[in-house]
Write a protein that holds these residues in place. Structure first.
Motif, PDB file in Angstrom:
ATOM      1  N   PRO A 242       7.753  26.565  -7.363  1.00 47.26           N
ATOM      2  CA  PRO A 242       8.066  27.734  -6.533  1.00 47.26           C
ATOM      3  C   PRO A 242       9.163  27.391  -5.535  1.00 47.26           C
ATOM      4  O   PRO A 242       9.277  26.252  -5.069  1.00 47.26           O
ATOM      5  N   ILE A 243       9.985  28.364  -5.213  1.00 50.81           N
ATOM      6  CA  ILE A 243      11.082  28.141  -4.273  1.00 50.81           C
ATOM      7  C   ILE A 243      10.564  27.592  -2.942  1.00 50.81           C
ATOM      8  O   ILE A 243      11.162  26.693  -2.349  1.00 50.81           O
ATOM      9  N   ALA A 244       9.437  28.101  -2.495  1.00 51.10           N
ATOM     10  CA  ALA A 244       8.908  27.703  -1.186  1.00 51.10           C
ATOM     11  C   ALA A 244       8.563  26.221  -1.109  1.00 51.10           C
ATOM     12  O   ALA A 244       8.599  25.636  -0.021  1.00 51.10           O
ATOM     13  N   THR A 245       8.261  25.621  -2.251  1.00 51.38           N
ATOM     14  CA  THR A 245       7.800  24.229  -2.230  1.00 51.38           C
ATOM     15  C   THR A 245       8.672  23.287  -3.050  1.00 51.38           C
ATOM     16  O   THR A 245       8.338  22.107  -3.197  1.00 51.38           O
ATOM     17  N   LEU A 246       9.799  23.758  -3.563  1.00 54.65           N
ATOM     18  CA  LEU A 246      10.664  22.900  -4.380  1.00 54.65           C
ATOM     19  C   LEU A 246      11.197  21.741  -3.547  1.00 54.65           C
ATOM     20  O   LEU A 246      11.744  21.932  -2.456  1.00 54.65           O
ATOM     21  N   ASN A 247      11.011  20.534  -4.042  1.00 59.73           N
ATOM     22  CA  ASN A 247      11.553  19.344  -3.393  1.00 59.73           C
ATOM     23  C   ASN A 247      13.077  19.414  -3.454  1.00 59.73           C
ATOM     24  O   ASN A 247      13.661  19.539  -4.533  1.00 59.73           O
ATOM     25  N   LEU A 248      13.723  19.331  -2.310  1.00 60.81           N
ATOM     26  CA  LEU A 248      15.179  19.497  -2.288  1.00 60.81           C
ATOM     27  C   LEU A 248      15.911  18.358  -2.983  1.00 60.81           C
ATOM     28  O   LEU A 248      17.035  18.536  -3.457  1.00 60.81           O
TER      29      LEU A 248
END
Length: 245
Positions: free
Chosen positions: A99-105
């Motif tokens: 999910p975008i909210a938790t994607l590791n950058l």
């Protein structure tokens, strides 16, 4: 070295999955193929051996597709062996879902380095080297239309490739080189199947009107079309997904 009348392709990520199917399909059309790999030389050499055993011609070339020096060297190796390059197919890519909210950058950066910068580096080399009458074929994904959750980071990078494709087609005006992208739907490759339970796979198998997953060979047929007879298709995104989107 063969003579310059031979059509020659370089396929990035050509050692497995869709890339290998593309290599084998182009070789069936009599095209000599450079089989690019990033890390798995043995698997690339297996692909070369399979092409050679079937009567075709191929060599393995390595390198990080986001490294311009490594890719320049890979293009050089194919040109030395076969006399030039007519077709470049960039299947290489990585997919890290979250999910975008938790994607590791850091994962986002890894995907963009390979999927966006890598596509750009390959495009630069292809634009400089592909001979007249040739084709440059990028890879996107049908998920840019399907909007599946957890694919936000991945599809953002592939959307960049879709935008780059018609721009490059226009920049190559007058050179008789087509630039298109293939956007596969759900395709039965290890990259796609990894991490999915059977219920998810079954659901996706029934989603398209043809009621099955795509195969690497299905996608390779679309590439062969763009690489060969499809000279009036240019600057387009070809969605190869059985009617899913």
């Amino acid at each position: 070295m063969t003579n310059n009348t031979t059509r020659v392709a370089l396929v990035t990520g050509g050692s497995g999955g869709i890339g290998r199917a593309v290599v084998e399909r182009l070789a069936k059309d009599g095209i000599a193929v450079g089989v690019h790999y990033a890390g798995n030389k043995a698997r690339a050499e297996e692909t070369v051996a399979a092409v050679t055993a079937a009567g075709g011609r191929a060599i393995a070339v390595g390198g990080d597709i986001a490294d311009e020096s490594a890719m320049s060297a890979a293009f050089d190796a194919v040109e030395r062996e076969f006399g030039g390059i007519d077709v470049v197919v960039n299947t290489a890519g990585i997919m890290l879902l979250s999910p975008i909210a938790t994607l590791n950058l850091d994962d986002l950066d890894r995907m963009y380095r390979t999927n966006v910068r890598g596509a750009f580096v390959v495009s630069q080399q292809a634009a400089r080297r592909v001979r007249g009458g040739g084709a440059i074929i990028h890879f996107s994904t049908s998920v840019t239309r399907l909007q599946f959750p957890t694919y936000g980071g991945y599809t953002a990078g592939k959307a960049a490739v879709e935008v780059m494709t018609p721009v490059l087609a226009r920049e190559l005006r007058g050179k008789d080189i087509t630039v298109n992208a293939v956007a596969p739907g759900p395709t039965a490759t290890p990259l796609f199947l990894e991490g999915k339970d059977q219920a998810t796979i079954d659901h996706l198998s029934q989603a398209a009107p043809l009621e099955r997953l795509g195969t690497p060979e299905d996608i390779a047929e679309a590439v062969a079309f763009l690489a060969g007879p499809a000279r009036w298709i240019n600057g387009q995104i070809l969605f190869a997904n059985g009617g899913l989107a």
